[in-house]
Design an enzyme around this catalytic site. Structure first.
Site, PDB file in Angstrom:
ATOM      1  N   HIS A  31      -1.389  -1.409  -4.132  1.00  0.00           N
ATOM      2  CA  HIS A  31      -2.649  -1.037  -3.476  1.00  0.00           C
ATOM      3  C   HIS A  31      -2.640   0.471  -3.213  1.00  0.00           C
ATOM      4  CE1 HIS A  31      -6.150  -1.943  -0.877  1.00  0.00           C
ATOM      5  NE2 HIS A  31      -5.657  -1.064  -0.033  1.00  0.00           N
ATOM      6  N   ASP A  70      -6.524  -6.465   4.468  1.00  0.00           N
ATOM      7  CA  ASP A  70      -5.950  -5.128   4.409  1.00  0.00           C
ATOM      8  C   ASP A  70      -5.802  -4.508   5.796  1.00  0.00           C
ATOM      9  OD1 ASP A  70      -6.994  -2.095   2.625  1.00  0.00           O
ATOM     10  OD2 ASP A  70      -5.147  -2.670   3.636  1.00  0.00           O
ATOM     11  N   MET A  78     -11.981   4.643   0.074  1.00  0.00           N
ATOM     12  CA  MET A  78     -12.550   4.881   1.399  1.00  0.00           C
ATOM     13  C   MET A  78     -13.141   6.290   1.382  1.00  0.00           C
ATOM     14  SD  MET A  78      -9.469   3.203   3.581  1.00  0.00           S
ATOM     15  CE  MET A  78      -8.335   3.328   2.199  1.00  0.00           C
ATOM     16  N   HIS A  98      -8.488   1.300  -3.604  1.00  0.00           N
ATOM     17  CA  HIS A  98      -9.398   1.070  -2.474  1.00  0.00           C
ATOM     18  C   HIS A  98     -10.034   2.404  -2.109  1.00  0.00           C
ATOM     19  CE1 HIS A  98      -9.516  -0.020   2.128  1.00  0.00           C
ATOM     20  NE2 HIS A  98     -10.718   0.175   1.634  1.00  0.00           N
ATOM     21  N   ASP A 116      -4.663   3.582  -1.492  1.00  0.00           N
ATOM     22  CA  ASP A 116      -5.704   3.909  -0.501  1.00  0.00           C
ATOM     23  C   ASP A 116      -6.191   5.336  -0.654  1.00  0.00           C
ATOM     24  OD1 ASP A 116      -3.862   1.894   1.703  1.00  0.00           O
ATOM     25  OD2 ASP A 116      -5.943   1.537   1.095  1.00  0.00           O
ATOM     26  N   SER A 127       0.863  -1.192   0.000  1.00  0.00           N
ATOM     27  CA  SER A 127       0.000   0.000   0.000  1.00  0.00           C
ATOM     28  C   SER A 127       0.896   1.238   0.000  1.00  0.00           C
ATOM     29  CB  SER A 127      -0.881   0.033   1.247  1.00  0.00           C
ATOM     30  OG  SER A 127      -1.317   1.368   1.473  1.00  0.00           O
ATOM     31  N   MET A 173      -8.632   8.235   0.535  1.00  0.00           N
ATOM     32  CA  MET A 173      -9.386   8.619   1.733  1.00  0.00           C
ATOM     33  C   MET A 173      -9.859  10.071   1.592  1.00  0.00           C
ATOM     34  SD  MET A 173      -6.757   7.057   4.534  1.00  0.00           S
ATOM     35  CE  MET A 173      -6.216   5.358   4.445  1.00  0.00           C
ATOM     36  N   MET A 184     -11.278  -5.729   5.854  1.00  0.00           N
ATOM     37  CA  MET A 184     -10.455  -4.798   6.621  1.00  0.00           C
ATOM     38  C   MET A 184     -10.052  -5.454   7.936  1.00  0.00           C
ATOM     39  SD  MET A 184      -9.990  -2.189   4.799  1.00  0.00           S
ATOM     40  CE  MET A 184      -9.059  -1.311   6.043  1.00  0.00           C
TER      41      MET A 184
HETATM   42  C1  DX5 Z   1      -6.122   1.503   5.940  1.00  0.00           C
HETATM   43  C2  DX5 Z   1      -5.732   1.083   4.531  1.00  0.00           C
HETATM   44  C3  DX5 Z   1      -4.668   0.019   4.520  1.00  0.00           C
HETATM   45  C4  DX5 Z   1      -3.379   0.482   5.182  1.00  0.00           C
HETATM   46  C5  DX5 Z   1      -2.403  -0.669   5.266  1.00  0.00           C
HETATM   47  O1  DX5 Z   1      -7.295   2.278   5.896  1.00  0.00           O
HETATM   48  O2  DX5 Z   1      -6.847   0.577   3.832  1.00  0.00           O
HETATM   49  O3  DX5 Z   1      -4.392  -0.353   3.171  1.00  0.00           O
HETATM   50  O4  DX5 Z   1      -2.804   1.520   4.424  1.00  0.00           O
HETATM   51  O5  DX5 Z   1      -1.293  -0.199   5.964  1.00  0.00           O
HETATM   52  P1  DX5 Z   1      -0.581  -1.134   7.069  1.00  0.00           P
HETATM   53  O6  DX5 Z   1      -0.097  -2.338   6.313  1.00  0.00           O
HETATM   54  O7  DX5 Z   1       0.526  -0.273   7.596  1.00  0.00           O
HETATM   55  O8  DX5 Z   1      -1.633  -1.475   8.074  1.00  0.00           O
HETATM   56 ZN    ZN Z   2      -6.440  -0.276   1.767  1.00  0.00          ZN
END
Ligand code: DX5
Ligand code: ZN
Length: 222
Positions: free
Chosen positions: A36, A179, A72, A70, A38, A11, A40, A141
């Site tokens: 990956h 994840d 969010m 992903h 992320d 990620s 947000m 998650m």
């Molecule tokens: C959290 C994300 C994950 C996160 C993973 O909301 O969806 O993908 O970045 O990071 P680690 O591996 O550090 O938990």
């Molecule tokens: Zn993620």
């Protein structure tokens, strides 16, 4: 699309953004094929991360990598095309953010990407049972979404096994992604419990030598 499972999916949320291209290529150097991303928005989750332009830059750094985005975010349907145009090969949306989830999944596929559904730690898999036949991937998650570097929620092991059972019982073919909180300590047990795609942010990008760490993690998946 055939994948050599299980797959380590770094990620880039945890990457050094002053040298994102180099960090990504250090991963590719270690054999990574799946990235990956992320996204947000500060509403669906408390944190704000980055948008389509960073996905585009990541894709430019590693054109051969599979881009797993992903979302969010609230109202993800509005942004699907932007992320596909930025290079997303797969887009996953949260069950908790989609009042019309079936339409959201159809919309992602209509625009040419693979479609995934995500469930938060407190969401039962039985909420997504009706959609399992339509998705390419289910993302569990194993932390509360919004931040990297959190600890793996132990009940996720049972959830992985439950999802694998649902997949078999329904003769479905979706991939199972996990994840959050995946590390050298638990990666073998997480894969053993049924994860096909294992996202790892801080355990990859906190390393001095990212390429070596990627190899260390993937060696545990063989
Ligand atoms: C959290 C994300 C994950 C996160 C993973 O909301 O969806 O993908 O970045 O990071 P680690 O591996 O550090 O938990
Ligand atoms: Zn993620």
């Amino acid at each position: 699309m055939d994948f050599q499972l299980p797959i380590l999916a770094p990620s880039i949320l945890a990457a050094d953004f002053t040298q994102l291209g180099k960090d990504i290529n250090d991963c590719i150097e270690g054999g990574v094929t799946w990235i990956h991303c992320d996204i947000m928005d500060g509403h669906f989750v408390p944190n704000i991360s980055y948008g389509p332009s960073i996905v585009k830059a990541a894709k430019k750094s590693a054109p051969e990598a599979f881009m797993d985005v992903h979302l969010m975010i609230e109202d993800p349907d509005k942004y699907v095309e932007d992320y596909i145009n930025a290079g997303a090969d797969l887009i996953s949306v949260h069950y908790e953010a989609c009042p019309h989830l079936h339409r959201s999944i159809q919309n992602i596929k209509k625009h040419g990407a693979m479609a995934g559904v995500v469930v938060n730690p407190a969401t039962s898999l039985y909420n997504i049972e009706p959609i399992l036949e339509y998705v390419d991937l289910v993302l569990i998650m194993s932390v509360n979404p919004g931040f990297g570097g959190q600890s793996f929620i132990e009940s996720s092991y049972d959830k992985l096994r439950e999802l694998a059972d649902l997949r078999e019982a329904g003769d479905h073919s979706f991939l199972i992604e996990i994840d959050g909180g995946v590390s050298l300590k638990n990666i073998e047990a997480v894969a053993e419990a049924g994860a096909d795609i294992l996202v790892a942010g801080s355990s990859v990008f906190s390393a001095e030598d990212i390429t070596a760490r990627v190899k260390e993690l993937t060696d545990k998946l063989q």
